[in-house]
Design a protein around this motif. Structure first.
Motif, PDB file in Angstrom:
ATOM      1  N   GLN A 167       0.313   4.692  -2.449  1.00 36.66           N
ATOM      2  CA  GLN A 167       1.582   5.257  -2.894  1.00 36.66           C
ATOM      3  C   GLN A 167       2.723   4.279  -2.689  1.00 36.66           C
ATOM      4  OE1 GLN A 167       2.985   8.650  -0.647  1.00 36.66           O
ATOM      5  NE2 GLN A 167       4.209   9.413  -2.347  1.00 36.66           N
ATOM      6  N   GLY A 168       3.522   4.126  -3.744  1.00 35.58           N
ATOM      7  CA  GLY A 168       4.774   3.388  -3.670  1.00 35.58           C
ATOM      8  C   GLY A 168       5.828   4.175  -4.412  1.00 35.58           C
ATOM      9  N   THR A 169       7.058   3.654  -4.429  1.00 36.59           N
ATOM     10  CA  THR A 169       8.102   4.340  -5.185  1.00 36.59           C
ATOM     11  C   THR A 169       7.703   4.464  -6.642  1.00 36.59           C
ATOM     12  OG1 THR A 169       9.763   3.422  -3.686  1.00 36.59           O
ATOM     13  CG2 THR A 169      10.559   4.337  -5.754  1.00 36.59           C
ATOM     14  N   ILE A 170       7.247   3.359  -7.211  1.00 33.50           N
ATOM     15  CA  ILE A 170       6.738   3.339  -8.585  1.00 33.50           C
ATOM     16  C   ILE A 170       5.473   2.491  -8.591  1.00 33.50           C
ATOM     17  CG2 ILE A 170       7.185   2.713 -10.982  1.00 33.50           C
ATOM     18  CD1 ILE A 170      10.190   2.890 -10.318  1.00 33.50           C
ATOM     19  N   VAL A 171       4.380   3.059  -9.066  1.00 39.75           N
ATOM     20  CA  VAL A 171       3.106   2.349  -9.106  1.00 39.75           C
ATOM     21  C   VAL A 171       2.607   2.338 -10.540  1.00 39.75           C
ATOM     22  CG1 VAL A 171       0.700   2.363  -8.351  1.00 39.75           C
ATOM     23  CG2 VAL A 171       2.509   2.957  -6.734  1.00 39.75           C
ATOM     24  N   SER A 172       2.144   1.182 -10.992  1.00 37.65           N
ATOM     25  CA  SER A 172       1.577   1.072 -12.332  1.00 37.65           C
ATOM     26  C   SER A 172       0.144   0.577 -12.237  1.00 37.65           C
ATOM     27  CB  SER A 172       2.400   0.100 -13.200  1.00 37.65           C
ATOM     28  OG  SER A 172       2.267  -1.227 -12.706  1.00 37.65           O
ATOM     29  N   ALA A 173      -0.592   0.783 -13.290  1.00 38.44           N
ATOM     30  CA  ALA A 173      -1.971   0.287 -13.333  1.00 38.44           C
ATOM     31  C   ALA A 173      -2.011  -1.213 -13.605  1.00 38.44           C
ATOM     32  CB  ALA A 173      -2.759   1.024 -14.409  1.00 38.44           C
ATOM     33  N   GLU A 174      -0.888  -1.767 -14.054  1.00 39.03           N
ATOM     34  CA  GLU A 174      -0.843  -3.187 -14.400  1.00 39.03           C
ATOM     35  C   GLU A 174       0.414  -3.800 -13.816  1.00 39.03           C
ATOM     36  OE1 GLU A 174      -0.860  -6.115 -18.349  1.00 39.03           O
ATOM     37  OE2 GLU A 174      -0.922  -3.957 -18.565  1.00 39.03           O
ATOM     38  N   HIS A 175       0.279  -4.465 -12.678  1.00 38.07           N
ATOM     39  CA  HIS A 175       1.395  -5.143 -12.034  1.00 38.07           C
ATOM     40  C   HIS A 175       1.309  -6.627 -12.354  1.00 38.07           C
ATOM     41  CE1 HIS A 175       4.505  -6.056  -9.106  1.00 38.07           C
ATOM     42  NE2 HIS A 175       3.697  -6.967  -8.566  1.00 38.07           N
ATOM     43  N   VAL A 176       2.376  -7.174 -12.891  1.00 37.62           N
ATOM     44  CA  VAL A 176       2.395  -8.571 -13.317  1.00 37.62           C
ATOM     45  C   VAL A 176       3.207  -9.387 -12.310  1.00 37.62           C
ATOM     46  CG1 VAL A 176       3.028 -10.172 -15.139  1.00 37.62           C
ATOM     47  CG2 VAL A 176       2.220  -7.878 -15.724  1.00 37.62           C
ATOM     48  N   SER A 177       2.634 -10.461 -11.805  1.00 42.32           N
ATOM     49  CA  SER A 177       3.340 -11.310 -10.849  1.00 42.32           C
ATOM     50  C   SER A 177       2.869 -12.745 -10.992  1.00 42.32           C
ATOM     51  CB  SER A 177       3.086 -10.831  -9.410  1.00 42.32           C
ATOM     52  OG  SER A 177       3.677 -11.738  -8.483  1.00 42.32           O
ATOM     53  N   GLU A 178       3.831 -13.689 -10.911  1.00 44.39           N
ATOM     54  CA  GLU A 178       3.492 -15.108 -10.941  1.00 44.39           C
ATOM     55  C   GLU A 178       3.298 -15.668  -9.530  1.00 44.39           C
ATOM     56  OE1 GLU A 178       6.493 -17.141 -13.099  1.00 44.39           O
ATOM     57  OE2 GLU A 178       6.028 -16.189 -15.034  1.00 44.39           O
ATOM     58  N   GLY A 200       3.731   6.710  -7.090  1.00 40.81           N
ATOM     59  CA  GLY A 200       4.179   7.607  -8.118  1.00 40.81           C
ATOM     60  C   GLY A 200       4.329   6.999  -9.496  1.00 40.81           C
ATOM     61  N   CYS A 201       4.362   7.904 -10.455  1.00 36.21           N
ATOM     62  CA  CYS A 201       4.586   7.531 -11.844  1.00 36.21           C
ATOM     63  C   CYS A 201       5.534   8.548 -12.455  1.00 36.21           C
ATOM     64  CB  CYS A 201       3.272   7.463 -12.600  1.00 36.21           C
ATOM     65  SG  CYS A 201       2.438   9.049 -12.821  1.00 36.21           S
ATOM     66  N   TRP A 307      13.273  11.058   6.779  1.00 42.13           N
ATOM     67  CA  TRP A 307      13.498   9.884   5.941  1.00 42.13           C
ATOM     68  C   TRP A 307      12.255   9.617   5.099  1.00 42.13           C
ATOM     69  CZ3 TRP A 307      13.407   9.607  11.309  1.00 42.13           C
ATOM     70  CH2 TRP A 307      12.275   9.045  11.878  1.00 42.13           C
ATOM     71  N   HIS A 308      12.478   9.007   3.941  1.00 42.95           N
ATOM     72  CA  HIS A 308      11.385   8.577   3.073  1.00 42.95           C
ATOM     73  C   HIS A 308      10.790   7.279   3.614  1.00 42.95           C
ATOM     74  CE1 HIS A 308      11.977  11.345  -0.336  1.00 42.95           C
ATOM     75  NE2 HIS A 308      13.233  11.334   0.048  1.00 42.95           N
ATOM     76  N   THR A 309       9.572   6.988   3.203  1.00 48.70           N
ATOM     77  CA  THR A 309       8.945   5.740   3.635  1.00 48.70           C
ATOM     78  C   THR A 309       9.758   4.523   3.181  1.00 48.70           C
ATOM     79  OG1 THR A 309       7.526   5.885   1.674  1.00 48.70           O
ATOM     80  CG2 THR A 309       6.600   6.665   3.736  1.00 48.70           C
ATOM     81  N   ALA A 310      10.418   4.631   2.012  1.00 46.48           N
ATOM     82  CA  ALA A 310      11.204   3.497   1.500  1.00 46.48           C
ATOM     83  C   ALA A 310      12.532   3.333   2.215  1.00 46.48           C
ATOM     84  CB  ALA A 310      11.449   3.665   0.000  1.00 46.48           C
ATOM     85  N   ALA A 311      12.928   4.284   3.049  1.00 42.05           N
ATOM     86  CA  ALA A 311      14.227   4.201   3.734  1.00 42.05           C
ATOM     87  C   ALA A 311      14.239   3.099   4.786  1.00 42.05           C
ATOM     88  CB  ALA A 311      14.563   5.541   4.376  1.00 42.05           C
ATOM     89  N   ALA A 312      13.055   2.665   5.251  1.00 41.65           N
ATOM     90  CA  ALA A 312      12.980   1.638   6.285  1.00 41.65           C
ATOM     91  C   ALA A 312      12.687   0.256   5.712  1.00 41.65           C
ATOM     92  CB  ALA A 312      11.905   2.005   7.304  1.00 41.65           C
ATOM     93  N   HIS A 313      12.743   0.101   4.397  1.00 39.69           N
ATOM     94  CA  HIS A 313      12.458  -1.202   3.785  1.00 39.69           C
ATOM     95  C   HIS A 313      13.377  -2.263   4.397  1.00 39.69           C
ATOM     96  CE1 HIS A 313      12.021  -4.365   0.751  1.00 39.69           C
ATOM     97  NE2 HIS A 313      10.946  -3.733   0.331  1.00 39.69           N
ATOM     98  N   PRO A 314      12.832  -3.416   4.806  1.00 36.54           N
ATOM     99  CA  PRO A 314      13.658  -4.388   5.529  1.00 36.54           C
ATOM    100  C   PRO A 314      14.722  -5.070   4.689  1.00 36.54           C
ATOM    101  CG  PRO A 314      11.472  -5.289   5.085  1.00 36.54           C
ATOM    102  CD  PRO A 314      11.430  -3.837   4.703  1.00 36.54           C
TER     103      PRO A 314
END
Length: 378
Positions: A167-178, A200-201, A307-314
């Protein structure tokens, strides 16, 4: 037909609906609430409540995960949270919010929360938590973010988890990264012997793509509530009623595409009371993911703060720390009653039962066919 509006020359937007903009329409039949079943089953695991607990450290400790399971829902521990970083984070959890008389603004509270998550995740401690959950006898489910799944999933699988939540804030089946090798969900899930819930989606297409990875369940929404700030930080917001209905349509089409493989839709966002649970199921969800409502339980490890899990993002926190609230009662009262709270914030699933009974439906799949109407939110 898609409901689109022109917001300026050359730009249109699709109209979306939140849960507070819709209402359930009664039918010609009613039934007794004791004649209603709200049970569901995902893979080989049956549950008497259509509940998945949001994996926030504020509400889900190993003890409360086990208690949610005992009461009929699916508790989920955050595999990257404080329980995987500290032997006993209880005092840390209860000190995030300022004590009486201690002045602290929202940014200072966020800094304190971020500092709590500085210590690294300990794989040995994570393995101990899995073993603790297994000893409780409840279904053992742990959440990982997509970024850390490849690193930490072997620890969970070796420990014998029953279910993995990616689980993330937004998760896709195709994540593109260089810069980094992305997690290939389809290949990863195909190699597992345990069911995976992923999300989530927010759209039909993304939900369909996630279903095609082999996931047993798809989380729809970003957990947004009054304390989430993804709209302010990212400009992204999900009208939940429309998102659930879109994902339910993807589930139907995927069922036809595969000749019978059913993927569960789990709604996560804007669900604060029993009426919202009923509306989410009516829009097509199989279960709901609850977060901040569970902070009102006496057993909540952060003593009512949330708090949400994303609230502690550094680097880019996306959520406020909600101040501690007075407990409504134990988890038993919060989920199953009895309750003296007239607002729908306790006996959450008793409210769902009564809504289904008042509209004449006997189980969740039937209730997904209930008629809905649009109205102006109060």
């Amino acid at each position: 037909m898609r409901d689109t509006v022109e917001i300026g020359q050359g730009k249109t937007a699709r109209r979306g609906y939140d849960l507070d903009e819709i209402a359930i329409v009664p039918t010609r039949r009613t039934r007794g609430s004791q004649d209603v079943s709200i049970g569901w089953q995902i893979d080989a695991f049956p549950f008497s409540l259509p509940l998945v607990a949001h994996p926030s450290d504020a509400t889900m400790s190993p003890r409360t995960v086990a208690e949610v399971g005992r009461l009929g829902g699916l508790g989920v521990l955050n595999g990257e949270g404080l329980w995987a970083r500290h032997e006993d984070p209880t005092s840390m959890l209860r000190s995030v919010w300022p004590k009486d008389g201690e002045a602290m603004d929202a940014r200072a509270v966020t800094r304190r929360l971020q500092a709590s998550y500085v210590d690294p995740i300990r794989p040995d401690l994570l393995a101990d938590r899995v073993e603790e959950l297994r000893r409780s006898g409840s279904t053992t489910a742990v959440r990982l973010s997509p970024q850390h799944t490849m690193e930490l999933a072997p620890v969970l699988l070796d420990g014998g988890i029953d279910m993995l939540v990616i689980q993330g804030t937004i998760v896709s089946a195709e994540h593109v990264s260089e810069h980094t090798a992305p997690l290939n969900l389809k290949e990863f899930i195909a190699d597992l012997d345990v069911p995976v819930i992923v999300g989530g989606c927010a759209t039909y297409q993304t939900a369909l793509h996630l279903m095609r990875t082999g996931a047993a369940g798809v989380i729809v929404g970003m957990g947004a509530d009054g304390f989430a700030t993804s709209d302010d930080v990212l400009g992204i917001r999900v009208p939940m009623a429309s998102a659930i209905a879109d994902a339910a349509a993807a589930r139907r089409d995927y069922l036809d595409e595969t000749g019978g493989r059913y993927v569960h839709v789990i709604a996560d966002g804007g669900i604060e009371c029993s009426g919202a649970i009923a509306k989410a199921i009516a829009c097509g969800a199989d279960a709901v993911m609850l977060g901040s409502p569970l902070a009102a339980a006496e057993e909540a490890p952060a003593a009512g703060a949330w708090w949400h899990t994303a609230a502690a993002h550094p680097k880019l926190p996306r959520g406020l720390v909600a101040p501690p609230r007075e407990p409504v009662g134990p988890l038993q009262t919060l989920l199953n009653g009895p309750s003296d709270d007239p607002t729908g914030e306790a006996n959450l699933f008793g409210g769902l039962r009564r809504s289904m009974a008042k509209t004449g439906f006997s189980d969740l799949k039937e209730f997904q066919r209930v008629e809905l109407t649009l109205g102006t939110p109060a």
